[in-house]
Design a protein around this motif. Structure first.
Motif, mmCIF file in Angstrom:
data_model
loop_
_atom_site.group_PDB
_atom_site.id
_atom_site.type_symbol
_atom_site.label_atom_id
_atom_site.label_comp_id
_atom_site.label_asym_id
_atom_site.label_seq_id
_atom_site.Cartn_x
_atom_site.Cartn_y
_atom_site.Cartn_z
ATOM 1 N N LEU A 273 111.902 35.457 18.825
ATOM 2 C CA LEU A 273 110.689 35.335 18.135
ATOM 3 C C LEU A 273 109.837 36.586 18.228
ATOM 4 C CD1 LEU A 273 109.627 31.747 18.596
ATOM 5 C CD2 LEU A 273 110.570 32.668 16.668
ATOM 6 N N ARG A 274 109.830 37.290 19.688
ATOM 7 C CA ARG A 274 109.159 38.394 19.872
ATOM 8 C C ARG A 274 109.719 39.462 19.056
ATOM 9 N NH1 ARG A 274 109.311 40.551 25.831
ATOM 10 N NH2 ARG A 274 111.174 41.553 24.906
ATOM 11 N N GLY B 158 117.327 39.050 15.988
ATOM 12 C CA GLY B 158 116.041 38.027 16.235
ATOM 13 C C GLY B 158 116.615 36.566 16.128
ATOM 14 N N LEU C 88 111.383 39.224 16.244
ATOM 15 C CA LEU C 88 110.796 39.044 14.599
ATOM 16 C C LEU C 88 109.514 39.519 14.552
ATOM 17 C CD1 LEU C 88 112.765 35.494 14.154
ATOM 18 C CD2 LEU C 88 113.506 37.874 13.401
ATOM 19 N N TRP C 89 108.491 39.275 15.578
ATOM 20 C CA TRP C 89 107.074 39.397 15.277
ATOM 21 C C TRP C 89 107.292 40.958 15.518
ATOM 22 C CZ3 TRP C 89 103.077 37.128 13.923
ATOM 23 C CH2 TRP C 89 101.845 37.615 14.275
ATOM 24 N N ARG C 90 107.796 41.712 16.253
ATOM 25 C CA ARG C 90 107.750 42.894 16.197
ATOM 26 C C ARG C 90 108.177 43.688 14.905
ATOM 27 N NH1 ARG C 90 110.540 43.477 21.260
ATOM 28 N NH2 ARG C 90 112.204 44.507 19.928
ATOM 29 N N ARG D 219 108.015 42.003 11.929
ATOM 30 C CA ARG D 219 106.741 41.742 11.207
ATOM 31 C C ARG D 219 105.619 42.677 11.061
ATOM 32 N NH1 ARG D 219 102.437 38.184 10.866
ATOM 33 N NH2 ARG D 219 102.133 37.180 8.672
ATOM 34 N N ALA D 220 105.520 43.155 12.755
ATOM 35 C CA ALA D 220 104.234 44.113 12.778
ATOM 36 C C ALA D 220 104.512 45.618 12.411
ATOM 37 C CB ALA D 220 103.924 43.827 14.207
ATOM 38 N N TYR E 104 112.258 32.579 22.653
ATOM 39 C CA TYR E 104 111.059 33.610 22.865
ATOM 40 C C TYR E 104 111.586 34.792 22.658
ATOM 41 C CZ TYR E 104 107.869 36.756 25.616
ATOM 42 O OH TYR E 104 107.282 37.674 26.022
#
Length: 191
Positions: free
Chosen positions: A71-72, A176, A74-76, A78-79, A68
Motif C-alpha cells: 500500500l505504501r 505494490g 501504491l500510495w507513492r 498515486r502521489a 503495508y
C-alpha cells in the motif's frame, strides 16, 4: 529461490537503488534467511505446533506488514513520486532502511520457518553434531546470497534499467499489488 516478497524487494532495490542500497537490501534478506535457518535448526516448527497462536500471530503480523509495504508503494505512485537521484535512481532508501525492509520482509513470512523446520527434520538425523546444523544454515545463507546477487547484477544493468524507467509506473503498480496480494494471502491462508 521461488519468487516471493524477498525476491520482489531485491528486484525493486536493484531497479531503483544505488549499489550500496542493493547490497544492504540483500544483506537484510540473507540475515532473515540466517535467522529462519537457525530457528529451523533449533526447532521453531515444533514451537509453532505446540503453540498454534504463535504461528497465527506471526502469520497475521507478517501479512499485515507485506500489505503495508504494498500500500505504501501504491500510495507513492498515486502521489506521483519520481526518482530523486541525479542518475535517475530512487534515493528514498537509506542503507539501514534497505537492510531493515529486507530483514523484516523475510522474517514476516512464517511459512519460511515451517519450510526450514521440515527441511531440518527430514535431513538432520537426531543427535547430529552441531556442525551439521551450522553447515546447513551457512549453506542456505550462501545460496540465498548468491541468488539475490545474481538477480541484482542482472537487473542493475543499463538496458534493463532504461526499460524499467520507461515502464516504471506500471511495474511499480504491479509490484505494490503483488505485495498486497502476498500479504493478504498470508493472512487468510490456512497453516
Amino acid at each position: 529461490m521461488t519468487p516471493g516478497a524477498n525476491f520482489l524487494f531485491v528486484v525493486q532495490a536493484a531497479l531503483t537503488g544505488s549499489r550500496p542500497i542493493i547490497v544492504w537490501a540483500i544483506l537484510g534478506t540473507i540475515t532473515g534467511t540466517a535467522c529462519w535457518g537457525v530457528a529451523g535448526w533449533l526447532g521453531v516448527g515444533l514451537l509453532f505446533k505446540a503453540a498454534p497462536a504463535a504461528y497465527l500471530g506471526l502469520k497475521i503480523l507478517g501479512g499485515l506488514y507485506l500489505v503495508y509495504l504494498g500500500l505504501r508503494m501504491l500510495w507513492r505512485i498515486r502521489a506521483g513520486a519520481t526518482p530523486g537521484a541525479a542518475d535517475g535512481r530512487a534515493g528514498a532508501l537509506s542503507p539501514a532502511k534497505a537492510f531493515r525492509i529486507g530483514l523484516v520482509a523475510n522474517l514476516a513470512n512464517p511459512k519460511s520457518a515451517i519450510f526450514v523446520s521440515s527441511l531440518f527434520a527430514a535431513t538432520l538425523p537426531p543427535g547430529a553434531p552441531w556442525t551439521y546444523g551450522a553447515s546447513a544454515v551457512a549453506t542456505m545463507v550462501l545460496i540465498s546470497g548468491l541468488w539475490y546477487a545474481i538477480v541484482a547484477a542482472a537487473l542493475a544493468r543499463g538496458p534493463v534499467l532504461r526499460s524499467y524507467h520507461r515502464m516504471r509506473r506500471r511495474l511499480d503498480l504491479a509490484t505494490g499489488l503483488i505485495f498486497v496480494g502476498f500479504g493478504s494471502k498470508l493472512i487468510v491462508a490456512d497453516a
